[in-house]
Design an enzyme around this catalytic site. Structure first.
Site, PDB file in Angstrom:
ATOM      1  N   CYS A  65       0.871  -1.180   0.000  1.00 28.36           N
ATOM      2  CA  CYS A  65       0.000   0.000   0.000  1.00 28.36           C
ATOM      3  C   CYS A  65       0.905   1.228   0.000  1.00 28.36           C
ATOM      4  O   CYS A  65       2.130   1.088  -0.074  1.00 28.36           O
ATOM      5  CB  CYS A  65      -0.999  -0.002   1.154  1.00 28.36           C
ATOM      6  N   HIS A  98      15.816 -12.645  11.823  1.00 23.97           N
ATOM      7  CA  HIS A  98      15.614 -12.503  13.267  1.00 23.97           C
ATOM      8  C   HIS A  98      14.168 -12.647  13.721  1.00 23.97           C
ATOM      9  O   HIS A  98      13.918 -13.012  14.874  1.00 23.97           O
ATOM     10  CB  HIS A  98      16.122 -11.140  13.745  1.00 23.97           C
TER      11      HIS A  98
END
Length: 143
Positions: A65, A98
């Site tokens: 978006c 991570h």
């Protein structure tokens, strides 16, 4: 891989370039996004992507978006979704490495199309490191 993609009116050209790259690599794409620049509500395209990831129908999701924020907030309402807003390739890599992100959110108004394609490629090709990060990831979802 099976990948679901969704976008609002800020992302049709981004989606087109990303899908072309992914299909050239043999990935299966489910497209929930709009193909026109006419204003639409990003949530209408985010929830189907998140549902596919949540139900295991898609290995990964891609959402786009204008800012990347609204659509990321929407997909992150789904329990098994870990969407990361990425605006540079290093963030895309760390989101996987991570955080074990399974959806990448791209801010179309703040990245170029080549940059977005590169981020998606890095995102999909980076493995979760696990180890010390696994305990943190386990605490993300609400209980």
């Amino acid at each position: 891989m099976n990948i679901s993609i969704g976008n609002d009116h800020a992302g049709p050209e981004y989606k087109k370039a990303i899908v072309a790259m992914l299909e050239a690599k043999g990935h299966q794409i489910t497209n929930y996004g709009t193909d026109t620049p006419e204003a639409v509500d990003y949530a209408d395209f985010a929830h189907p992507v998140a549902k596919d990831v949540e139900e295991g129908k898609a290995d990964f999701g891609i959402v786009i978006c204008g800012s990347g924020n609204g659509i990321a907030m929407t997909v992150n309402k789904h329990q098994k979704v870990r969407a990361a807003l990425c605006w540079m390739k290093e963030i895309a890599a760390l989101a996987r490495l991570h955080n074990d992100a399974n959806v990448i959110s791209i801010p179309a108004r703040y990245t170029s199309i080549p940059q977005a394609v590169e981020m998606v490629e890095i995102f999909l090709n980076t493995e979760f490191e696990g180890g010390r990060h696994q305990n943190r990831v386990n605490k993300i979802a609400c209980q």
